[in-house]
Every structure is written in C-alpha cells, then in structure tokens.
Design a protein around this motif. Structure first.
Motif, PDB file in Angstrom:
ATOM      1  N   SER A   1      -2.069   8.575  -4.214  1.00  0.00           N
ATOM      2  CA  SER A   1      -3.342   7.909  -4.524  1.00  0.00           C
ATOM      3  C   SER A   1      -3.957   8.404  -5.833  1.00  0.00           C
ATOM      4  O   SER A   1      -4.833   7.743  -6.388  1.00  0.00           O
ATOM      5  CB  SER A   1      -4.332   8.096  -3.371  1.00  0.00           C
ATOM      6  OG  SER A   1      -4.621   9.467  -3.181  1.00  0.00           O
TER       7      SER A   1
ATOM      8  N   GLU B   1      -3.329   2.594  -7.284  1.00  0.00           N
ATOM      9  CA  GLU B   1      -4.421   2.044  -6.499  1.00  0.00           C
ATOM     10  C   GLU B   1      -4.202   0.559  -6.266  1.00  0.00           C
ATOM     11  O   GLU B   1      -3.591  -0.127  -7.082  1.00  0.00           O
ATOM     12  CB  GLU B   1      -5.775   2.288  -7.160  1.00  0.00           C
ATOM     13  CG  GLU B   1      -5.990   1.596  -8.478  1.00  0.00           C
ATOM     14  CD  GLU B   1      -7.322   1.956  -9.119  1.00  0.00           C
ATOM     15  OE1 GLU B   1      -8.239   2.405  -8.427  1.00  0.00           O
ATOM     16  OE2 GLU B   1      -7.436   1.765 -10.341  1.00  0.00           O
TER      17      GLU B   1
ATOM     18  N   GLY C   1       0.780  -1.226   0.000  1.00  0.00           N
ATOM     19  CA  GLY C   1       0.000   0.000   0.000  1.00  0.00           C
ATOM     20  C   GLY C   1       0.813   1.278   0.000  1.00  0.00           C
ATOM     21  O   GLY C   1       0.249   2.371  -0.016  1.00  0.00           O
TER      22      GLY C   1
ATOM     23  N   LYS D   1      -3.436   4.036 -12.271  1.00  0.00           N
ATOM     24  CA  LYS D   1      -4.750   4.436 -12.763  1.00  0.00           C
ATOM     25  C   LYS D   1      -4.645   4.941 -14.204  1.00  0.00           C
ATOM     26  O   LYS D   1      -3.713   5.676 -14.536  1.00  0.00           O
ATOM     27  CB  LYS D   1      -5.337   5.535 -11.883  1.00  0.00           C
ATOM     28  CG  LYS D   1      -5.660   5.083 -10.476  1.00  0.00           C
ATOM     29  CD  LYS D   1      -6.215   6.230  -9.658  1.00  0.00           C
ATOM     30  CE  LYS D   1      -6.567   5.786  -8.259  1.00  0.00           C
ATOM     31  NZ  LYS D   1      -7.098   6.907  -7.450  1.00  0.00           N
TER      32      LYS D   1
ATOM     33  N   ILE E   1      -6.107  -2.966  -5.827  1.00  0.00           N
ATOM     34  CA  ILE E   1      -7.371  -3.612  -6.175  1.00  0.00           C
ATOM     35  C   ILE E   1      -7.522  -4.812  -5.248  1.00  0.00           C
ATOM     36  O   ILE E   1      -6.937  -5.872  -5.479  1.00  0.00           O
ATOM     37  CB  ILE E   1      -7.395  -4.062  -7.651  1.00  0.00           C
ATOM     38  CG1 ILE E   1      -6.959  -2.949  -8.586  1.00  0.00           C
ATOM     39  CG2 ILE E   1      -8.765  -4.614  -8.011  1.00  0.00           C
ATOM     40  CD1 ILE E   1      -7.823  -1.726  -8.554  1.00  0.00           C
ATOM     41  N   ASP E   2      -8.284  -4.634  -4.164  1.00  0.00           N
ATOM     42  CA  ASP E   2      -8.399  -5.668  -3.138  1.00  0.00           C
ATOM     43  C   ASP E   2      -8.955  -6.976  -3.666  1.00  0.00           C
ATOM     44  O   ASP E   2      -8.426  -8.049  -3.375  1.00  0.00           O
ATOM     45  CB  ASP E   2      -9.265  -5.177  -1.975  1.00  0.00           C
ATOM     46  CG  ASP E   2      -8.594  -4.077  -1.183  1.00  0.00           C
ATOM     47  OD1 ASP E   2      -7.352  -4.092  -1.066  1.00  0.00           O
ATOM     48  OD2 ASP E   2      -9.309  -3.196  -0.684  1.00  0.00           O
TER      49      ASP E   2
ATOM     50  N   ALA F   1       0.027   3.713  -3.063  1.00  0.00           N
ATOM     51  CA  ALA F   1      -1.219   4.465  -2.932  1.00  0.00           C
ATOM     52  C   ALA F   1      -1.137   5.493  -1.807  1.00  0.00           C
ATOM     53  O   ALA F   1      -1.722   6.572  -1.909  1.00  0.00           O
ATOM     54  CB  ALA F   1      -2.388   3.515  -2.708  1.00  0.00           C
TER      55      ALA F   1
ATOM     56  N   SER G   1      -2.018  -4.353  -7.638  1.00  0.00           N
ATOM     57  CA  SER G   1      -1.903  -2.899  -7.641  1.00  0.00           C
ATOM     58  C   SER G   1      -1.779  -2.461  -9.083  1.00  0.00           C
ATOM     59  O   SER G   1      -1.375  -3.234  -9.954  1.00  0.00           O
ATOM     60  CB  SER G   1      -0.691  -2.462  -6.823  1.00  0.00           C
ATOM     61  OG  SER G   1       0.475  -3.015  -7.358  1.00  0.00           O
TER      62      SER G   1
END
Length: 67
Positions: free
Chosen positions: A23, A27, A16, A38, A29-30, A19, A35
C-alpha cells in the motif's frame, strides 16, 4: 540491482492485490475505477513488496525495472 521504475499496464481488473501487497506504492482510485503507482515513492524501500505484488498480479500488469 535496485528498482528504479514501477508501473501498471492497461488491463488491471482492480482486484486490489497490488495495494494489499504494498500500500506504500500502489493505490486503487475508487471514483476513477483505476489503480496507480503513488507519486514520489522511494521504490528501494519497498522492493520485496513490489516484487510480491508483481508476482501475485492475476493479470500480470504490474511491471518494474531494475538498474
């Protein structure tokens, strides 16, 4: 020189930090456990944050090109 391309190489550990640093560009992506950068972002508006994300990546997989 302006950043023209940003990508994440294989090996991301989804910590993380990208991000957290920027951010607007990165991002997590859970539901996909991945990741990404964008789409459609103007990298020139976030150059300092992109460089900070790359420098702070614990596995050195955030990359960028300048032109």
């Amino acid at each position: 020189m302006a950043i023209t391309k940003v990508w994440i190489e294989p090996g991301c550990i989804l910590c993380g930090s990208s991000a957290d640093a920027c951010s607007a560009v990165f991002e997590i992506i859970d539901d996909a456990d991945s990741s990404q950068v964008k789409p459609g972002v103007d990298f020139t508006q976030h150059e300092a944050e992109i460089k900070a994300a790359a420098e702070g990546c614990p596995v050195d997989v955030i990359k960028y090109e300048e032109a």
